[in-house]
Design a protein around this motif. Structure first.
Motif, short mmCIF file in Angstrom:
data_model
loop_
_atom_site.label_atom_id
_atom_site.label_comp_id
_atom_site.label_asym_id
_atom_site.label_seq_id
_atom_site.Cartn_x
_atom_site.Cartn_y
_atom_site.Cartn_z
N THR A 115 0.84 -1.19 0.00
CA THR A 115 0.00 0.00 0.00
C THR A 115 0.88 1.25 0.00
OG1 THR A 115 -0.16 0.07 2.43
CG2 THR A 115 -1.84 -1.19 1.26
N PRO A 153 -1.48 8.77 -6.58
CA PRO A 153 -2.89 9.18 -6.60
C PRO A 153 -3.70 8.43 -7.66
CG PRO A 153 -1.52 10.87 -7.61
CD PRO A 153 -0.58 9.84 -7.06
N ASN A 177 -7.86 7.50 -8.67
CA ASN A 177 -9.29 7.62 -8.44
C ASN A 177 -10.05 6.38 -8.90
OD1 ASN A 177 -9.04 10.28 -7.39
ND2 ASN A 177 -8.95 11.09 -9.48
N THR A 202 -2.91 -0.48 5.99
CA THR A 202 -2.86 0.81 5.30
C THR A 202 -1.94 1.81 5.99
OG1 THR A 202 -4.79 1.61 6.53
CG2 THR A 202 -5.21 0.52 4.42
N PRO A 245 -7.36 2.20 -5.95
CA PRO A 245 -7.63 3.04 -4.78
C PRO A 245 -8.28 2.18 -3.71
CG PRO A 245 -9.32 3.39 -6.46
CD PRO A 245 -8.31 2.45 -7.06
N TRP A 246 -7.84 2.32 -2.45
CA TRP A 246 -8.42 1.49 -1.39
C TRP A 246 -8.25 2.19 -0.05
CZ3 TRP A 246 -6.48 -2.38 2.39
CH2 TRP A 246 -7.52 -3.16 2.92
N ARG A 282 -1.94 8.13 -0.73
CA ARG A 282 -2.54 8.66 -1.95
C ARG A 282 -1.66 9.71 -2.59
NH1 ARG A 282 -6.84 9.64 -5.16
NH2 ARG A 282 -7.09 11.79 -5.84
N GLU A 283 -0.99 10.53 -1.78
CA GLU A 283 -0.17 11.60 -2.38
C GLU A 283 1.03 11.03 -3.15
OE1 GLU A 283 0.56 11.69 2.19
OE2 GLU A 283 -1.14 11.44 0.80
N GLY A 290 -8.68 5.15 1.10
CA GLY A 290 -8.00 6.44 1.15
C GLY A 290 -6.56 6.42 0.67
N GLY A 291 -6.03 5.26 0.35
CA GLY A 291 -4.67 5.15 -0.18
C GLY A 291 -4.68 4.37 -1.47
N SER A 292 -3.58 3.73 -1.79
CA SER A 292 -3.47 2.95 -3.02
C SER A 292 -2.93 1.57 -2.70
CB SER A 292 -2.55 3.66 -4.03
OG SER A 292 -3.08 4.93 -4.37
#
Length: 550
Positions: free
Chosen positions: A268, A275, A277, A501, A294-295, A271-272, A297-299
């Motif tokens: 994981t 990123p 969607n 996460t 995306p998962w 997001r920054e 709030g993160g990746s």
């Protein structure tokens, strides 16, 4: 869920129609299916619910595009039907997810991929069924389409530096796998099933050569007195561990294959740093593809697919080679320079693929489910994948119904899993951040009311466990009070997903883990020394699982 102590007492005192061994998604499904057909059901899990494969998946409920390459059309169609049913039964837990296959350098999207997506569309066609007294039209996605560069970048901001020119957009679904297991178990209990975790099955109990229950003891206390759970039928739903219960019985018959574990690793990112969607299909080494999704709030990036021949199936660490493989794929595809230190969490699990007892035959990569009834009458269900859990459970219970000549049709295609709720319908509680309500609604559905009631009990419970994350300390209390969580790992790895996460953040903020242990301790009667041991045990578990790569 039923208080664990009360559940254990009932397991020892009562006699059941069915005892299910294994508290992953398949075992939970068997318990629900059997209970809704009128069976009295017991379920036991050695560690924690979903602590094995069922909390370590790619979090996708999907048909499996790659199986089309093998012309395994039956499996794909079966999975797509299950996907439709799941969206209808648990819309808060199983949600449509757009995915993009981008093209670059002026090229058109790959034509063969388009052919595969056309077939996927046809097989995803709307299905009608009956639920209750009326007719239901199950969800089916829009057809895939070609999108332009702007829409690709809107969906995948991380791809902007590569200036994609177009892409395919199609749909699958995503879930929180361990929350799905807990929700299915809660529904099974609503229909009378009795479930308890932390119980190790030491042997089958037989009468006249037929399985009539199991002998169990607390998994964490070898000196504890075992007791018998009496049941007319035994279902082994332990997945990759299936051939550890009566292995000689399973393998004496030449036609019963060997469970062959395959390790899948995921990582994981914040997001920054990556990123996203929507999801992306990412080319990787060896001609394979992985997902970037995306998962929470993160990746999430994964998965790998490598043979796993280690003896320890309880703590499966991501291999360094697998982490490097995923990082290389992500960096090449997104033109990033992410390193191990950017990984916010990592996890690996083993899938129960089926290998023939004949060493010359290959692993069944189609993820087909297999059902075996052996000499004692024990029914073993294994193989398969997350998406097809309901159908696997139906296979197992159908076998019980057939051999008892009952009139008891399957009902799980029409029984809602939990109760969905919109975040806007939840009451606002002082101290709870606005960003927490949508995750609560997604994770618990209507039961989020119970979590928020706990948050209102004490101001501290309304705070997040980890700053910047939406997961509340109230959820840790709820896990201990209502969901049989017995350890900090149960709460942070499976009831919430912070251990995946935000694994690095948890490792760097021991006060957060200590607060979680104190909140659980208040529910479970832990003194200060017991809380300290709980904090240390969580650190040991995270290290054993490799949740924070070095």
């Amino acid at each position: 869920m039923i208080d664990r102590a009360a559940a254990v007492h009932a397991l020892a005192a009562e006699e059941f129609d069915v005892v299910v061994v294994g508290g992953g998604i398949t075992g939970a499904g068997v318990a629900l299916d059997a209970a809704t057909r009128g069976y009295s059901v017991a379920l036991v899990e050695r560690h924690d619910y979903a602590s094995g494969t069922s909390s370590r998946s790619s979090k996708l409920v999907h048909g499996g595009l790659r199986y089309l390459q093998n012309f395994d059309l039956g499996l794909v169609r079966e999975a797509l039907i299950e996907r439709q049913i799941m969206v209808g039964l648990a819309p808060h837990l199983v949600k449509p997810l757009p995915l993009i296959v981008p093209a670059f350098d002026g090229a058109r999207p790959d034509r063969m991929m388009g052919v595969g997506l056309n077939l996927y569309d046809v097989m995803s066609a709307t299905r009608r069924g009956r639920r209750g007294s009326g007719e239901t039209t199950y969800w089916s996605p829009d057809r895939h389409r070609i999108i332009d560069a702007d829409e690709v970048v809107e969906g995948l901001p991380a791809l902007a530096p590569r200036e994609p020119t177009s892409g395919y957009l199609f749909y699958d679904c995503q879930t929180d796998d361990s929350r799905l297991v807990l929700t299915v178990l809660a529904e099974a209990e609503r229909f009378g099933a009795v479930c308890a975790n932390g119980l190790l099955v030491t042997e089958l109990v037989e009468e006249g050569g037929r399985a009539r229950g199991v002998r169990v003891r607390p998994a964490d206390d070898e000196a504890a007195e075992p007791f018998v759970i009496r049941a007319a039928n035994v279902v082994n739903a332990t997945g990759v561990w299936a051939d550890r219960l009566r292995p000689e019985e399973l393998h004496d018959a030449a036609e019963v294959p060997i469970i062959r574990p395959s390790r899948g690793t995921h990582v994981t990112f914040a997001r920054e740093d990556l990123p996203l969607n929507v999801g992306a299909i990412v080319p990787a080494g060896g001609g394979r593809f992985i997902f970037a999704l995306p998962w929470l709030g993160g990746s999430l990036v994964g998965t790998t697919d490598t043979d796993y021949d280690a003896t320890d199936l309880d703590h499966v660490r991501p291999a360094d080679d697998d982490l490097e493989y995923l990082l290389d794929a992500v960096n090449e595809f997104f033109a990033t320079e992410l390193t191990t230190s950017d990984i916010t969490g990592a996890f690996a699990g083993v899938r129960p693929l089926i290998s023939s007892a004949d060493a010359g035959k290959s692993v069944d990569i189609s993820r087909k489910a297999e059902l075996y009834e052996t000499a004692s009458g024990m029914v073993t269900i294994t193989g398969g994948k997350l998406t097809t859990w309901r159908r696997m459970a139906k296979m197992a219970v159908d076998r019980l119904v057939e051999r008892e000549a009952r009139d008891a049709p399957c009902r799980t295609h029409e029984i809602p899993l939990g109760q969905a709720i919109e975040a806007s319908e939840l009451p606002r509680v002082e101290g709870v951040d606005d960003d927490a309500y949508a995750p609560l609604a997604a994770r618990y559905g209507h039961a989020a009311h119970d979590v928020l009631a706990i948050a209102a009990e004490r101001g501290e419970y309304a705070r997040p466990v980890v700053a910047g994350q939406p997961d509340l300390l109230a959820e840790v209390v709820h896990a201990a009070r209502r969901e049989q969580a017995r350890t900090v790992g149960d709460a942070l790895l499976r009831r919430t997903r912070l251990g995946l996460t935000a694994a690095r953040a948890l490792a760097g903020t021991p006060d957060a883990v200590a607060r979680a242990a104190a909140a659980m301790g208040a529910e479970l009667g832990w003194d200060d020394a017991r809380q300290a041991r709980a904090v240390a045990a969580f650190a040991d578990e995270a290290a054993a699982e490799g949740n924070v790569p070095g």
